[in-house]
Design a protein around this motif. Structure first.
Motif, PDB file in Angstrom:
ATOM      1  N   PRO A  36      14.497 -32.442  24.339  1.00 23.35           N
ATOM      2  CA  PRO A  36      15.876 -31.649  24.765  1.00 23.35           C
ATOM      3  C   PRO A  36      15.713 -30.301  24.587  1.00 23.35           C
ATOM      4  O   PRO A  36      16.762 -29.620  25.176  1.00 23.35           O
ATOM      5  CB  PRO A  36      16.648 -32.087  23.305  1.00 23.35           C
ATOM      6  N   PHE A  37      14.580 -29.693  24.241  1.00 28.59           N
ATOM      7  CA  PHE A  37      14.479 -28.158  23.989  1.00 28.59           C
ATOM      8  C   PHE A  37      14.874 -27.465  25.276  1.00 28.59           C
ATOM      9  O   PHE A  37      15.402 -26.423  25.495  1.00 28.59           O
ATOM     10  CB  PHE A  37      13.034 -27.787  23.439  1.00 28.59           C
ATOM     11  N   LEU A  38      14.016 -27.786  26.392  1.00 28.76           N
ATOM     12  CA  LEU A  38      13.861 -26.970  27.783  1.00 28.76           C
ATOM     13  C   LEU A  38      15.316 -27.208  28.311  1.00 28.76           C
ATOM     14  O   LEU A  38      15.912 -26.242  28.614  1.00 28.76           O
ATOM     15  CB  LEU A  38      12.781 -27.427  28.671  1.00 28.76           C
ATOM     16  N   PRO A  39      15.891 -28.329  28.556  1.00 32.22           N
ATOM     17  CA  PRO A  39      17.362 -28.340  29.246  1.00 32.22           C
ATOM     18  C   PRO A  39      18.157 -27.739  28.426  1.00 32.22           C
ATOM     19  O   PRO A  39      19.174 -27.018  28.950  1.00 32.22           O
ATOM     20  CB  PRO A  39      17.580 -30.087  29.088  1.00 32.22           C
ATOM     21  N   MET A  40      18.063 -27.887  27.171  1.00 28.89           N
ATOM     22  CA  MET A  40      18.991 -27.206  25.989  1.00 28.89           C
ATOM     23  C   MET A  40      18.981 -25.771  26.244  1.00 28.89           C
ATOM     24  O   MET A  40      20.134 -24.861  26.172  1.00 28.89           O
ATOM     25  CB  MET A  40      19.086 -27.579  24.688  1.00 28.89           C
ATOM     26  N   THR A  41      18.062 -25.257  26.182  1.00 30.29           N
ATOM     27  CA  THR A  41      17.617 -23.891  26.451  1.00 30.29           C
ATOM     28  C   THR A  41      18.346 -23.451  27.812  1.00 30.29           C
ATOM     29  O   THR A  41      19.084 -22.347  27.690  1.00 30.29           O
ATOM     30  CB  THR A  41      16.248 -23.365  26.329  1.00 30.29           C
ATOM     31  N   ALA A  42      18.087 -24.261  28.936  1.00 24.78           N
ATOM     32  CA  ALA A  42      18.725 -23.696  30.255  1.00 24.78           C
ATOM     33  C   ALA A  42      20.042 -23.605  29.878  1.00 24.78           C
ATOM     34  O   ALA A  42      20.917 -22.642  30.681  1.00 24.78           O
ATOM     35  CB  ALA A  42      18.319 -24.421  31.320  1.00 24.78           C
ATOM     36  N   ALA A  43      20.579 -24.762  29.327  1.00 29.77           N
ATOM     37  CA  ALA A  43      22.189 -24.865  29.189  1.00 29.77           C
ATOM     38  C   ALA A  43      22.703 -23.729  28.575  1.00 29.77           C
ATOM     39  O   ALA A  43      24.011 -23.035  28.652  1.00 29.77           O
ATOM     40  CB  ALA A  43      22.680 -26.322  28.815  1.00 29.77           C
ATOM     41  N   CYS A  44      22.213 -23.399  27.345  1.00 32.02           N
ATOM     42  CA  CYS A  44      22.461 -22.464  26.347  1.00 32.02           C
ATOM     43  C   CYS A  44      22.544 -20.978  27.165  1.00 32.02           C
ATOM     44  O   CYS A  44      23.240 -20.162  26.717  1.00 32.02           O
ATOM     45  CB  CYS A  44      21.755 -22.432  25.105  1.00 32.02           C
ATOM     46  N   ALA A  45      21.375 -20.741  27.945  1.00 36.97           N
ATOM     47  CA  ALA A  45      21.260 -19.618  28.682  1.00 36.97           C
ATOM     48  C   ALA A  45      22.675 -19.372  29.539  1.00 36.97           C
ATOM     49  O   ALA A  45      23.034 -18.402  29.758  1.00 36.97           O
ATOM     50  CB  ALA A  45      19.968 -19.453  29.575  1.00 36.97           C
ATOM     51  N   ILE A  46      22.907 -20.341  30.210  1.00 33.99           N
ATOM     52  CA  ILE A  46      24.084 -20.222  30.949  1.00 33.99           C
ATOM     53  C   ILE A  46      25.350 -20.021  30.270  1.00 33.99           C
ATOM     54  O   ILE A  46      26.177 -19.068  30.602  1.00 33.99           O
ATOM     55  CB  ILE A  46      24.335 -21.756  31.942  1.00 33.99           C
ATOM     56  N   GLY A  47      25.631 -20.858  29.175  1.00 31.99           N
ATOM     57  CA  GLY A  47      26.760 -20.560  28.347  1.00 31.99           C
ATOM     58  C   GLY A  47      26.568 -19.156  27.628  1.00 31.99           C
ATOM     59  O   GLY A  47      27.837 -18.779  27.722  1.00 31.99           O
ATOM     60  N   ALA A  48      25.675 -18.677  27.168  1.00 34.92           N
ATOM     61  CA  ALA A  48      25.349 -17.293  26.454  1.00 34.92           C
ATOM     62  C   ALA A  48      25.701 -16.511  27.564  1.00 34.92           C
ATOM     63  O   ALA A  48      26.416 -15.328  27.334  1.00 34.92           O
ATOM     64  CB  ALA A  48      23.916 -17.222  25.816  1.00 34.92           C
TER      65      ALA A  48
ATOM     66  N   PRO B  48      10.369 -21.052  25.685  1.00 35.13           N
ATOM     67  CA  PRO B  48      11.579 -20.665  26.139  1.00 35.13           C
ATOM     68  C   PRO B  48      12.679 -20.729  24.907  1.00 35.13           C
ATOM     69  O   PRO B  48      13.604 -19.867  24.954  1.00 35.13           O
ATOM     70  CB  PRO B  48      11.868 -21.686  27.377  1.00 35.13           C
ATOM     71  N   ALA B  49      12.529 -21.914  24.002  1.00 40.17           N
ATOM     72  CA  ALA B  49      13.851 -22.035  23.209  1.00 40.17           C
ATOM     73  C   ALA B  49      13.587 -20.756  21.971  1.00 40.17           C
ATOM     74  O   ALA B  49      14.553 -20.322  21.574  1.00 40.17           O
ATOM     75  CB  ALA B  49      13.549 -23.306  22.471  1.00 40.17           C
ATOM     76  N   ALA B  50      12.573 -20.492  21.615  1.00 40.40           N
ATOM     77  CA  ALA B  50      12.033 -19.475  20.580  1.00 40.40           C
ATOM     78  C   ALA B  50      12.365 -18.206  21.075  1.00 40.40           C
ATOM     79  O   ALA B  50      13.022 -17.232  20.356  1.00 40.40           O
ATOM     80  CB  ALA B  50      10.648 -19.570  20.297  1.00 40.40           C
TER      81      ALA B  50
END
Lengths: 533, 236
Positions: free
Chosen positions: A160-172, A266-268
């Motif tokens: 889940p880390f990479l897609p979450m990071t991408a989604a969080c980046a868009i959200g952020a 990327p998550a870190a």
């Protein structure tokens, strides 16, 4: 810091689905609701797990087992991205709990990380439900070595880390850009939806090209080559899936190291970057623009229902996460219609990997999409701490509930009408075919407007701190989504099983049934004593 | 104006919050409702205002049952809660106009009352701003103004002085006295015993859901202060 992260994460997870409140309230009715919710989740898990296990078995039978370790992570990553993108901004920069937490001796990094982990825990559940049965079937038939188990288990937890990071980046990004703008909610909604749909369209177009190549090979009945081609194709769209596949199938430690790095680094980096601007963004979001120079102007009187309706519309548009998670269904419906207009039904079917589905079940597909966006299923819970106020006013239950239904119709109808008009031009069908395209999604829209209220009355959640808990994690939303899927897929199966000449009769019967259920539920809802809710 | 007969309320889980409560509030009364935290004050108030249901007993507003005809009763009542959680996504004036619409107050009357009480509580300039930007005290003032908008015949208040600045507290007491002179019945809970002693013509003390004492303030407290009487009852 890890102690802080652990504490914060456990506190925020404790109230997922209102479990903590139900546990300690001693209310038997609430406990029954929790049980119903758990049963729904188990059912959903069994369906998804069964699908993944079946798919795994099918691919092994076809000799295409190599596809599995790249296909499932790619699909899961897409799902995680889609489900996280619309809540990431609201969860990461939740200003309600921000003030309380920032007053405590807790580092911003710990807050950001705990919120990220909160989303991770929810996503890892979905990963395990899908990956475990698929991997078990794979292991049972192919008897892989120890490395398979190690890389599969650890890899699933990293997935889940990479897609979450991408989604969080868009959200952020959307939240940060809109935080200083007056209409921040709407700007945030528009940015997030545009970025997410843009990303999805890009991925779907790539996968369509891949499917096209795959189908040529299929004609040549060269399954082994298809498998290699699909594996390579998935890898070219989402390369971490290829690394995961090589790590699992070929026991490549280098590929595993690559997958580990691309998941964690990327998550870190994202967390360390966000924590740096966390306070600034939260404070900008909390800043209220107060003019303090009001002079009384002429007021206008309205009917009670109109006043209630306008208040409900304001409530809806005041919450970015509420708008995003409900409007997206209706927007996707329009996107689908435009895609059919531009590319044709067959091409869209191929892009989505659903051959024959659109041409035969288009009205039911539209109904399924429209059932996902109902605003009413969260509308009572969204009253939150202000529920006392609505209940204390001299209003009938019918007036209160009707105003909520009207909001859903206001949001959905323009999208539905636009979709129908586009499809009238784009699709060539019989006269009755056009009638079903109009009538069936509309009947389902009415059903889910009313059913949303019924479900939310049975499963309300008022003591929430973050709107994301209501819109994304509440039991009512899950039950409504499940009902939406079951109530549209069952008629699809019926249409498929029955002879073609009975399709119209079947669709007519479904429409009558849907409208009858809607009428019964509507009458029942109006008689509910809100003092008991 | 308000009659509570044998009111009982048990919450899920078995906690009996109110146990056979009886009270009678007449027009023109300012009735203080006193009790320790968790004594059952807010539960009683929420039952009167139709926010929660109750298992036993009856509540009559102007002779009409809250249970059977909640709508008619609610039209006569104004309620100010202990925590003014108002619709934060509306501006102050939008909220007041909304309340005016729901209580079907004529436009001219609502404009007149908004002007009168908005200026009295010094909230007028902030009415164009979102309620989410208000402080606790400002929200409390807005809740008070909205409660006065439809000229209620029964005013129910839960800890109305919490969060108000000293000036607003004095103003609210003046408004309460004026309403009482005009025949409105006022029933409010408070922990500020001095206020209850000075302001209320009647008081009721509740302990663990049961009514301990009630009646005319002077008769109830006798020669001592309300504070010492309350402490005496609490220690029993």
């Amino acid at each position: 810091m890890w102690r802080e992260v652990r504490l914060l994460t456990s506190v925020s997870l404790r109230n997922i689905w209102g479990v903590n409140q139900i546990r300690f309230s001693g209310d038997k009715k609430q406990k029954r609701r929790l049980l119903l919710l758990l049963v729904t989740y188990v059912l959903l898990g069994v369906i998804l797990g069964g699908y993944a296990g079946g798919l795994s078995y099918g691919l092994i039978l076809l000799g295409m087992e190599r596809v599995l370790p790249s296909y499932l992570p790619a699909v899961l990553s897409l799902l995680i991205f889609f489900f996280t993108a619309f809540k990431a901004g609201s969860i990461l920069f939740d200003t309600v709990t921000y003030e309380m937490l920032i007053a405590l001796p807790v580092r911003p990094a710990a807050i950001v990380l705990s919120r990220f982990l909160n989303m991770y825990v929810q996503n890892i559940g979905m990963c395990l439900i899908i990956m475990l049965p698929a991997a078990s079937v794979y292991a049972w038939f192919l008897k892989p070595g120890l490395w398979f188990y190690f890389s599969m288990i650890l890899g699933t937890f990293l997935m889940p880390f990479l897609p979450m990071t991408a989604a969080c980046a868009i959200g952020a990004l959307a939240t940060a850009v809109s935080s200083r703008i007056k209409y921040r909610n709407m700007i945030n909604v528009v940015l997030t939806i545009t970025l997410t749909i843009g990303f999805l369209v890009l991925v779907t177009a790539e996968s369509a090209a891949l499917e096209a190549e795959g189908s040529i090979l299929q004609n040549a009945e060269m399954l082994g080559e298809i498998a290699a081609m699909l594996e390579q194709g998935i890898g070219s769209i989402y390369f971490p899936a290829k690394w995961f596949s090589r790590a699992v199938v070929d026991s490549s430690t280098a590929a595993f190291a690559g997958f580990f790095t691309i998941s964690v680094v990327p998550a870190a980096l994202f967390v360390s970057l966000v924590q740096r601007y966390f306070k600034k963004i939260c404070e900008a979001l909390r800043a209220h623009k107060a003019q303090g120079n009001y002079a009384l102007q002429e007021l206008k009187g309205r009917s009670q229902l109109r006043a209630l309706y306008q208040k409900e519309v304001k409530r809806y548009f005041a919450s970015g996460i509420y708008v995003m998670n409900t409007l997206i269904g209706y927007i996707l419906m329009v996107v689908l219609a435009v895609s059919i207009l531009v590319a044709g039904v067959e091409e869209v079917e191929r892009m989505l990997g659903l051959p024959g589905v659109m041409s035969r079940f288009l009205p039911l597909v539209l109904a399924l999409v429209s059932s996902m966006g109902s605003t009413t299923v969260s509308s009572i819970s969204m009253e939150g701490k202000q529920w006392w106020l609505t209940k204390s006013l001299p209003l009938t239950t019918a007036q209160i509930l009707d105003s909520k239904i009207l909001v859903n119709l206001t949001v959905a109808l323009p999208c539905l009408v636009l979709t129908d008009l586009i499809l009238m031009i784009a699709v060539k069908t019989t006269f009755l075919g056009y009638v079903w395209i109009f009538v069936i999604p509309f009947a389902y829209l009415l059903l889910f407007s009313v059913l949303g209220i019924t479900i939310n009355l049975k499963m309300p959640l008022f003591d929430w701190e973050s709107e994301a808990v209501v819109v994304k994690q509440s039991g009512a939303v899950v039950v409504s989504m499940m009902t939406g899927m079951i109530s549209t897929i069952l008629p699809m199966v019926l249409v498929l099983v029955l002879p073609r000449r009975l399709t119209d009769v079947c669709l007519g019967a479904v429409t009558v049934l849907v409208l009858a259920v809607t009428a019964v539920l509507y009458r029942k809802n109006r008689r509910v004593d809100l003092r008991k809710i | 104006m308000l009659q509570i007969k044998n009111l009982c309320k048990t919450y899920p889980g078995g906690k009996k919050a109110v146990d056979h409560l009886n009270l009678k509030i007449a027009p023109g009364d300012i009735y203080g409702f006193i009790g320790h935290n968790g004594a059952g004050k807010t539960t009683t108030i929420k039952a009167i205002t139709g926010i929660i249901d109750f298992q036993e007993g009856e509540i009559l507003v102007d002779g009409i049952s809250v249970r059977k005809d909640p709508l008619i009763c609610k039209r006569k009542i104004a309620y100010i809660p202990d925590n003014p959680d108002l619709y934060e996504y509306l501006t102050g004036i939008q909220y007041l106009n909304f309340i005016g619409d729901i209580f079907q107050v004529s436009v001219s009357e609502r404009e007149e009352r908004i002007r009168k009480y908005g200026e009295l509580f010094e909230l007028m300039p902030a009415l164009g701003d979102l309620i989410s930007s208000y402080s606790h005290g400002m929200k409390q003032k807005l809740a008070i103004i909205s409660a006065l908008l439809h000229k209620p015949s029964l005013m129910i208040m839960d800890e109305p002085f919490v969060g108000l600045d000293p000036k607003a507290s004095v103003l609210l007491k003046d408004v309460m006295r004026q309403m009482c002179e005009e025949g409105t019945a006022i029933f409010f809970s408070t922990h500020v015993l001095e206020v209850a002693e000075k302001l209320c013509n009647k008081v009721a003390i509740i302990k663990d859901g049961k009514l301990v004492l009630s009646g005319r303030t002077r008769e109830v407290i006798g020669g001592q202060s309300l504070e010492s009487l309350f402490m005496e009852l609490e220690e029993k």
